[in-house]
Design an enzyme around this catalytic site. Structure first.
Site, PDB file in Angstrom:
ATOM      1  N   ARG A 195      -8.972   7.098  -3.662  1.00  0.00           N
ATOM      2  CA  ARG A 195      -8.532   6.678  -2.329  1.00  0.00           C
ATOM      3  C   ARG A 195      -8.028   7.832  -1.474  1.00  0.00           C
ATOM      4  O   ARG A 195      -7.405   7.590  -0.434  1.00  0.00           O
ATOM      5  CB  ARG A 195      -7.545   5.525  -2.351  1.00  0.00           C
ATOM      6  N   ARG A 233      -1.461 -14.239  -1.599  1.00  0.00           N
ATOM      7  CA  ARG A 233      -1.841 -13.852  -2.971  1.00  0.00           C
ATOM      8  C   ARG A 233      -0.713 -14.130  -3.971  1.00  0.00           C
ATOM      9  O   ARG A 233       0.460 -13.927  -3.689  1.00  0.00           O
ATOM     10  CB  ARG A 233      -2.176 -12.364  -3.035  1.00  0.00           C
ATOM     11  N   ARG A 260       3.205 -10.503  -5.751  1.00  0.00           N
ATOM     12  CA  ARG A 260       3.307  -9.091  -6.122  1.00  0.00           C
ATOM     13  C   ARG A 260       4.438  -8.440  -5.346  1.00  0.00           C
ATOM     14  O   ARG A 260       4.634  -8.745  -4.177  1.00  0.00           O
ATOM     15  CB  ARG A 260       1.969  -8.384  -5.816  1.00  0.00           C
ATOM     16  N   ARG A 277       0.674   0.287   3.421  1.00  0.00           N
ATOM     17  CA  ARG A 277      -0.558   0.458   2.641  1.00  0.00           C
ATOM     18  C   ARG A 277      -1.787   0.468   3.550  1.00  0.00           C
ATOM     19  O   ARG A 277      -2.715   1.248   3.351  1.00  0.00           O
ATOM     20  CB  ARG A 277      -0.673  -0.657   1.591  1.00  0.00           C
TER      21      ARG A 277
HETATM   22  P1  AP5 Z   1      -7.514  -9.072  -4.253  1.00  0.00           P
HETATM   23  O1  AP5 Z   1      -8.791  -9.212  -4.997  1.00  0.00           O
HETATM   24  O2  AP5 Z   1      -6.248  -9.037  -5.031  1.00  0.00           O
HETATM   25  O3  AP5 Z   1      -7.571  -7.835  -3.220  1.00  0.00           O
HETATM   26  P2  AP5 Z   1      -7.666  -6.263  -3.481  1.00  0.00           P
HETATM   27  O4  AP5 Z   1      -8.754  -5.729  -2.602  1.00  0.00           O
HETATM   28  O5  AP5 Z   1      -7.760  -5.994  -4.942  1.00  0.00           O
HETATM   29  O6  AP5 Z   1      -6.306  -5.788  -2.839  1.00  0.00           O
HETATM   30  P3  AP5 Z   1      -5.059  -4.993  -3.442  1.00  0.00           P
HETATM   31  O7  AP5 Z   1      -3.854  -5.371  -2.629  1.00  0.00           O
HETATM   32  O8  AP5 Z   1      -4.976  -5.166  -4.922  1.00  0.00           O
HETATM   33  O9  AP5 Z   1      -5.416  -3.540  -3.099  1.00  0.00           O
HETATM   34  P4  AP5 Z   1      -4.406  -2.406  -3.074  1.00  0.00           P
HETATM   35  O10 AP5 Z   1      -5.312  -1.257  -2.891  1.00  0.00           O
HETATM   36  O11 AP5 Z   1      -3.318  -2.552  -2.089  1.00  0.00           O
HETATM   37  O12 AP5 Z   1      -3.641  -2.508  -4.462  1.00  0.00           O
HETATM   38  P5  AP5 Z   1      -3.811  -1.763  -5.810  1.00  0.00           P
HETATM   39  O13 AP5 Z   1      -3.378  -2.672  -6.865  1.00  0.00           O
HETATM   40  O14 AP5 Z   1      -5.143  -1.127  -5.910  1.00  0.00           O
HETATM   41  O15 AP5 Z   1      -7.467 -10.296  -3.209  1.00  0.00           O
HETATM   42  C1  AP5 Z   1      -6.328 -10.503  -2.376  1.00  0.00           C
HETATM   43  C2  AP5 Z   1      -6.079 -12.016  -2.198  1.00  0.00           C
HETATM   44  O16 AP5 Z   1      -7.165 -12.572  -1.463  1.00  0.00           O
HETATM   45  C3  AP5 Z   1      -6.000 -12.817  -3.517  1.00  0.00           C
HETATM   46  O17 AP5 Z   1      -5.039 -13.836  -3.374  1.00  0.00           O
HETATM   47  C4  AP5 Z   1      -7.394 -13.431  -3.654  1.00  0.00           C
HETATM   48  O18 AP5 Z   1      -7.352 -14.672  -4.364  1.00  0.00           O
HETATM   49  C5  AP5 Z   1      -7.768 -13.627  -2.189  1.00  0.00           C
HETATM   50  N1  AP5 Z   1      -9.203 -13.518  -1.942  1.00  0.00           N
HETATM   51  C6  AP5 Z   1     -10.041 -12.543  -2.408  1.00  0.00           C
HETATM   52  N2  AP5 Z   1     -11.288 -12.762  -1.928  1.00  0.00           N
HETATM   53  C7  AP5 Z   1     -11.211 -13.873  -1.143  1.00  0.00           C
HETATM   54  C8  AP5 Z   1     -12.179 -14.607  -0.381  1.00  0.00           C
HETATM   55  N3  AP5 Z   1     -13.467 -14.218  -0.306  1.00  0.00           N
HETATM   56  N4  AP5 Z   1     -11.752 -15.697   0.298  1.00  0.00           N
HETATM   57  C9  AP5 Z   1     -10.471 -16.094   0.246  1.00  0.00           C
HETATM   58  N5  AP5 Z   1      -9.497 -15.465  -0.479  1.00  0.00           N
HETATM   59  C10 AP5 Z   1      -9.893 -14.353  -1.156  1.00  0.00           C
HETATM   60  O19 AP5 Z   1      -2.748  -0.587  -5.639  1.00  0.00           O
HETATM   61  C11 AP5 Z   1      -1.368  -0.888  -5.575  1.00  0.00           C
HETATM   62  C12 AP5 Z   1      -0.562   0.389  -5.407  1.00  0.00           C
HETATM   63  O20 AP5 Z   1      -0.784   1.266  -6.537  1.00  0.00           O
HETATM   64  C13 AP5 Z   1      -0.890   1.263  -4.194  1.00  0.00           C
HETATM   65  O21 AP5 Z   1      -0.214   0.817  -3.039  1.00  0.00           O
HETATM   66  C14 AP5 Z   1      -0.396   2.628  -4.683  1.00  0.00           C
HETATM   67  O22 AP5 Z   1       1.009   2.708  -4.635  1.00  0.00           O
HETATM   68  C15 AP5 Z   1      -0.806   2.632  -6.140  1.00  0.00           C
HETATM   69  N6  AP5 Z   1      -2.160   3.142  -6.370  1.00  0.00           N
HETATM   70  C16 AP5 Z   1      -3.216   2.439  -6.889  1.00  0.00           C
HETATM   71  N7  AP5 Z   1      -4.311   3.207  -6.953  1.00  0.00           N
HETATM   72  C17 AP5 Z   1      -3.935   4.428  -6.466  1.00  0.00           C
HETATM   73  C18 AP5 Z   1      -4.647   5.642  -6.262  1.00  0.00           C
HETATM   74  N8  AP5 Z   1      -5.956   5.763  -6.547  1.00  0.00           N
HETATM   75  N9  AP5 Z   1      -3.967   6.681  -5.732  1.00  0.00           N
HETATM   76  C19 AP5 Z   1      -2.669   6.593  -5.427  1.00  0.00           C
HETATM   77  N10 AP5 Z   1      -1.939   5.468  -5.583  1.00  0.00           N
HETATM   78  C20 AP5 Z   1      -2.574   4.398  -6.105  1.00  0.00           C
HETATM   79 MG    MG Z   2      -6.427  -5.164  -6.363  1.00  0.00          MG
END
Ligand code: AP5
Ligand code: MG
Length: 225
Positions: A93, A130, A162, A173
């Site tokens: 990212r 979510r 969450r 974010r």
């Molecule tokens: P969901 O599938 O959970 O969405 P997502 O795209 O996975 O969103 P995230 O919030 O998980 O992404 P993120 O990048 O903020 O978090 P991450 O965990 O990677 O869907 C969301 C909701 O919508 C759910 O309720 C689902 O049921 C619903 N939904 C899905 N599709 C739908 C549809 N078609 N219709 C209706 N409803 C639907 O990262 C978290 C944190 O970790 C970051 O903020 C950072 O601090 C750290 N981190 C993670 N990776 C890195 C990295 N590479 N570098 C640095 N920090 C990092």
């Molecule tokens: Mg996710």
């Protein structure tokens, strides 16, 4: 799809990366590697990484590139990814992470980058509704809850909001996505790897579009075969 494919799933927070990766991973028996899930597991287990990562996660800030790259290098060194390939969710990212990934993968490279495209208004609504299992990370929403009393259908864990799905952390974010992650779209487009996918509509509709596009690009008769 060709065995051993190496895929990235890009998309804003709440675009549905986790939701769709679970389906793609089951369909193609591909290891699903989510840096967010790995970091949350480390926080829960109170490992040194988890203790360091917690303040970044809660604020919606990015973990330093060097820390995430070390975590991914160790995961991609495991045998399953060599034989089955992988599905990266939430990584890379930043440009530095994409550069680091290229180095880790040498002499191989990424096959396809699936970019889930959703308007910001829609992702905000999805994030606010979510809910996730605090034990196994299964994803639900207030519109698609578990069958019984906010208890996970798969492991029986508690299904909760969450901790970084607060309005403040979500705003942070999304701003970081525009500044740090969006530039990767042009990078992978130039490399001919980017596949934009309309991620509006129901979960099943998006899953259908994704499978069709993956098959077209990496299926038996596709360009990547
Ligand atoms: P969901 O599938 O959970 O969405 P997502 O795209 O996975 O969103 P995230 O919030 O998980 O992404 P993120 O990048 O903020 O978090 P991450 O965990 O990677 O869907 C969301 C909701 O919508 C759910 O309720 C689902 O049921 C619903 N939904 C899905 N599709 C739908 C549809 N078609 N219709 C209706 N409803 C639907 O990262 C978290 C944190 O970790 C970051 O903020 C950072 O601090 C750290 N981190 C993670 N990776 C890195 C990295 N590479 N570098 C640095 N920090 C990092
Ligand atoms: Mg996710």
């Amino acid at each position: 799809m060709v065995p051993g494919a190496r895929l990235i799933v890009l998309g804003k927070q709440g675009a549905g990366k986790g939701t769709q990766c679970v389906r793609l991973s089951r369909r193609y028996v591909l290891p699903h590697i989510s840096t967010g899930d790995m970091l949350r597991a480390a926080v829960k287990a109170r490992t040194p990484l988890g203790l360091e990562a917690r303040r970044y996660l809660d604020a919606g800030d990015l973990i330093p590139d060097s820390v995430v790259l070390a975590m991914i290098a160790a995961r991609l060194d495991q045998d399953d990814t060599r034989t089955r390939g992988f599905l990266l969710d939430g990584f890379p990212r930043t440009v530095a992470q994409a550069d680091g990934l290229d180095e880790i993968l040498k002499p191989f490279s990424i096959d396809l980058v699936l970019d889930l495209v959703v308007p910001t208004g829609l992702v905000l609504a999805r994030l606010m509704s979510r809910r996730v299992c605090e034990d196994c990370g299964a994803i639900y929403s207030t519109f698609a809850p578990p069958k019984l009393n906010w208890t996970c259908d798969f492991c029986g864990g508690d299904v909760v909001q969450r901790e970084d799905d607060t309005e403040e952390a979500v705003t942070r974010r999304l701003a970081l996505y525009d500044a740090q992650t969006a530039p990767l779209i042009a990078r992978y487009a130039t490399a001919g790897k980017l596949v934009p996918v309309d991620a509006t509509g129901t979960v099943e509709e998006v899953a259908g579009r994704l499978l069709a596009l993956v098959e077209a690009r990496l299926g038996a008769g596709g360009a990547g075969a």
